[in-house]
Structures are given as C-alpha cells and as structure tokens.
Motif scaffolding. Sequence first.
Motif, PDB file in Angstrom:
ATOM      1  N   HIS A  38      99.792  -8.036  -7.038  1.00 45.29           N
ATOM      2  CA  HIS A  38      98.427  -8.263  -6.486  1.00 45.29           C
ATOM      3  C   HIS A  38      98.862  -8.446  -4.927  1.00 45.29           C
ATOM      4  N   SER A  39      98.333  -9.612  -4.215  1.00 45.19           N
ATOM      5  CA  SER A  39      98.584 -10.074  -2.864  1.00 45.19           C
ATOM      6  C   SER A  39      99.694 -11.060  -2.823  1.00 45.19           C
ATOM      7  N   ARG A  40     100.252 -11.376  -4.039  1.00 46.24           N
ATOM      8  CA  ARG A  40     101.442 -12.436  -4.020  1.00 46.24           C
ATOM      9  C   ARG A  40     102.762 -11.626  -3.757  1.00 46.24           C
ATOM     10  N   PRO A  41     103.703 -12.681  -3.163  1.00 45.07           N
ATOM     11  CA  PRO A  41     105.093 -12.041  -3.029  1.00 45.07           C
ATOM     12  C   PRO A  41     106.014 -11.656  -4.057  1.00 45.07           C
ATOM     13  N   TYR A  42     105.399 -11.686  -5.304  1.00 44.66           N
ATOM     14  CA  TYR A  42     106.369 -11.516  -6.405  1.00 44.66           C
ATOM     15  C   TYR A  42     106.391 -10.269  -6.892  1.00 44.66           C
ATOM     16  N   ARG A  43     107.656  -9.594  -7.058  1.00 48.69           N
ATOM     17  CA  ARG A  43     107.937  -8.337  -7.501  1.00 48.69           C
ATOM     18  C   ARG A  43     107.902  -7.942  -9.170  1.00 48.69           C
ATOM     19  N   VAL A  44     107.323  -7.104  -9.303  1.00 48.42           N
ATOM     20  CA  VAL A  44     106.670  -6.968 -10.893  1.00 48.42           C
ATOM     21  C   VAL A  44     106.830  -5.399 -10.999  1.00 48.42           C
ATOM     22  N   ILE A  45     106.912  -5.149 -12.319  1.00 50.77           N
ATOM     23  CA  ILE A  45     106.883  -3.494 -12.634  1.00 50.77           C
ATOM     24  C   ILE A  45     105.466  -2.984 -12.895  1.00 50.77           C
ATOM     25  N   GLY A  46     104.747  -4.132 -13.191  1.00 52.61           N
ATOM     26  CA  GLY A  46     103.196  -3.743 -13.554  1.00 52.61           C
ATOM     27  C   GLY A  46     103.034  -3.252 -15.001  1.00 52.61           C
ATOM     28  N   ALA A  47     103.899  -4.093 -15.853  1.00 52.17           N
ATOM     29  CA  ALA A  47     103.734  -3.785 -17.302  1.00 52.17           C
ATOM     30  C   ALA A  47     102.544  -3.462 -17.920  1.00 52.17           C
ATOM     31  N   ASP A  48     101.250  -3.646 -17.426  1.00 52.31           N
ATOM     32  CA  ASP A  48     100.105  -3.247 -18.090  1.00 52.31           C
ATOM     33  C   ASP A  48      99.652  -1.956 -18.035  1.00 52.31           C
ATOM     34  N   LYS A  49     100.373  -1.086 -17.173  1.00 53.18           N
ATOM     35  CA  LYS A  49     100.220   0.335 -16.897  1.00 53.18           C
ATOM     36  C   LYS A  49     100.716   1.066 -18.025  1.00 53.18           C
ATOM     37  N   PHE A  50     101.785   0.578 -18.675  1.00 51.60           N
ATOM     38  CA  PHE A  50     102.512   0.908 -19.940  1.00 51.60           C
ATOM     39  C   PHE A  50     101.700   0.766 -21.073  1.00 51.60           C
ATOM     40  N   VAL A  51     100.898  -0.600 -21.283  1.00 52.03           N
ATOM     41  CA  VAL A  51     100.182  -0.992 -22.203  1.00 52.03           C
ATOM     42  C   VAL A  51      98.909   0.013 -22.510  1.00 52.03           C
ATOM     43  N   ASP A  52      98.388   0.285 -21.239  1.00 53.65           N
ATOM     44  CA  ASP A  52      97.007   1.216 -21.186  1.00 53.65           C
ATOM     45  C   ASP A  52      97.422   2.509 -21.548  1.00 53.65           C
ATOM     46  N   ALA A  53      98.650   3.107 -21.134  1.00 51.06           N
ATOM     47  CA  ALA A  53      98.970   4.337 -21.359  1.00 51.06           C
ATOM     48  C   ALA A  53      99.352   4.802 -22.883  1.00 51.06           C
ATOM     49  N   LEU A  54     100.165   3.755 -23.337  1.00 48.93           N
ATOM     50  CA  LEU A  54     100.450   3.853 -24.969  1.00 48.93           C
ATOM     51  C   LEU A  54      99.204   3.895 -25.876  1.00 48.93           C
ATOM     52  N   ARG A  55      98.681   3.004 -25.507  1.00 51.43           N
ATOM     53  CA  ARG A  55      97.401   2.685 -26.250  1.00 51.43           C
ATOM     54  C   ARG A  55      96.468   4.191 -26.164  1.00 51.43           C
ATOM     55  N   GLU A  56      96.423   4.644 -24.934  1.00 53.30           N
ATOM     56  CA  GLU A  56      95.644   5.971 -24.989  1.00 53.30           C
ATOM     57  C   GLU A  56      96.372   7.126 -25.816  1.00 53.30           C
ATOM     58  N   ALA A  57      97.640   7.040 -25.910  1.00 52.17           N
ATOM     59  CA  ALA A  57      98.212   8.088 -26.564  1.00 52.17           C
ATOM     60  C   ALA A  57      98.252   7.922 -28.036  1.00 52.17           C
ATOM     61  N   MET A  58      97.672   6.776 -28.679  1.00 55.76           N
ATOM     62  CA  MET A  58      97.419   6.582 -29.967  1.00 55.76           C
ATOM     63  C   MET A  58      96.649   7.547 -30.766  1.00 55.76           C
ATOM     64  N   ILE A  59      97.129   7.968 -31.991  1.00 53.08           N
ATOM     65  CA  ILE A  59      95.999   8.849 -32.711  1.00 53.08           C
ATOM     66  C   ILE A  59      95.437   8.064 -33.997  1.00 53.08           C
ATOM     67  N   ASP A  60      96.172   7.408 -34.566  1.00 55.20           N
ATOM     68  CA  ASP A  60      95.979   6.664 -35.917  1.00 55.20           C
ATOM     69  C   ASP A  60      94.876   5.936 -35.704  1.00 55.20           C
ATOM     70  N   GLN A  61      93.645   6.030 -35.994  1.00 48.99           N
ATOM     71  CA  GLN A  61      92.511   5.135 -35.877  1.00 48.99           C
ATOM     72  C   GLN A  61      92.755   3.701 -36.418  1.00 48.99           C
ATOM     73  N   ALA A  62      93.450   3.542 -37.640  1.00 45.59           N
ATOM     74  CA  ALA A  62      93.676   2.186 -38.169  1.00 45.59           C
ATOM     75  C   ALA A  62      94.601   1.343 -37.420  1.00 45.59           C
ATOM     76  N   VAL A  63      95.500   1.811 -36.732  1.00 50.44           N
ATOM     77  CA  VAL A  63      96.262   1.105 -35.930  1.00 50.44           C
ATOM     78  C   VAL A  63      95.844   0.934 -34.572  1.00 50.44           C
ATOM     79  N   LYS A  64      94.968   1.830 -33.986  1.00 52.70           N
ATOM     80  CA  LYS A  64      94.457   1.732 -32.957  1.00 52.70           C
ATOM     81  C   LYS A  64      93.406   0.610 -32.776  1.00 52.70           C
ATOM     82  N   ALA A  65      92.791   0.457 -34.011  1.00 49.08           N
ATOM     83  CA  ALA A  65      91.855  -0.617 -34.079  1.00 49.08           C
ATOM     84  C   ALA A  65      92.402  -2.019 -33.903  1.00 49.08           C
TER      85      ALA A  65
END
Length: 216
Positions: free
Chosen positions: A156-183
């Motif tokens: 964000h506006s802080r001077p700490y460098r990150v990879i932004g792991a949340d973008k991988f979380v969101d993209a992987l969840r979007e790639a799920m197909i199995d509704q039982a696991v996605k739930a």
Amino acid sequence: PQQHLLGVTAGAVYDDSLGELMPLREKLKQYPRDVWLYLLIAQWSRIGQEEAFVGRTGDLGDEMGSRLLASRLVHDLMQLCFLMERTYAPYPKWFGSAFMRLTCAPRLMPIFSHILDARDCLSREDHLCQAYEIAAAMQNSLGITEPLATNVSYFHSRPYRVIGADKFVDALREAMIDQAVKAITTNIGSIDQFSNNTDLRSNPRLHKKLQSLYKQ
C-alpha cells in the motif's frame, strides 16, 4: 497429514501379491486438482498475512521479531514449493533434507540461507523479495491461472516490499471447478498448514474432529 500420505506412496514395494497396494498408491500419489488448488490458496494466504511484517518489526527496532517472522516465511515458502512441485512434505525432522531434493532447491536454498543469516531487516527483506519473485514465477509456470505479476511492490503506502500474495489467492480460487471444495471459504488449509503439533498430526481420531472446520 502429508507425512501419512508420504508413508503410503513412497518407498520400495517388495510384494503386492493381492494387487491392492499399487492401485492405492497411484490413487493417493497426488491431491485431487481442486484440493491441491485449495492448499495452494491456503499457503499463499499464510504468506500474505505476514509478508509485510519483517520490515515493520525491523522499523520498530524489534530485531528478534523480524528474524522470527523471516524464518516463518522461509518455512512457508518451502511448504509452498512442496505443493507447487506436487510432492508431499515429511514431518519436521526430514523437512529440510526432503526440500533439498526438490527441483527448485538449488536456486532457493542459497537465498533462504541469506535470509536466515541476515543481520538487519533491510537485507532480510532484500533476500525475501528474491524468494518471493521466484515462487511467483513458479506459480505462473503451473499454468493454472493467467500469468500474474512476479515483481515485488510496496505494501500500500508503506515502505515494505511484498509480492502481494492475495492476487494468487484470488486467481486460484477463480480457477476452481469442484463446487464442494470451492464452498470451503476459510483458507486454513490442511493440518500441516495450520498446526505443527505432533499429537494432532499423528492422531487420526483427532483428525475426524477437525472436519467441522471445513463445513459451512
């Protein structure tokens, strides 16, 4: 626990006269696709929860806190690599030696050593950023999602460098197909990901009690 799955699927087979062991090993040699994605989500989520804290604790003069967080992130990155290479991780006594056998180990082990040996938070963060970018490129190479940015950026506006792991979380969840696991909406992952307690990992009767954690 992965150690139990590893115990079933690894090692030499000297006799399978009944023809039951090899089919079982084949069935259990990898997680089903969307279970695997769920575990990747949980592991990236763990990294995302703490990736900015190495620098933040360092700014507060909490050198011990910064070191402890860095070591946790190294472990989380190693666990992520096991998942990305679709290899079960053993319990802690063999975790490091098993990691050395992964394809990514020659590239990452020197960086992990630099992280753990770093004497200040900025050096620690420099080396963590290298590891983050390698892990992000490995994730992209799996071809599960569209390629995501592999360069670190500021938190964000802080001077700490990150990879932004949340973008991988969101993209992987979007790639799920199995509704039982996605739930499963809680990103706690498997037993190995939310607890290193030996009693919990080794007692199957306790595993059954954990089922409620995954139900809505």
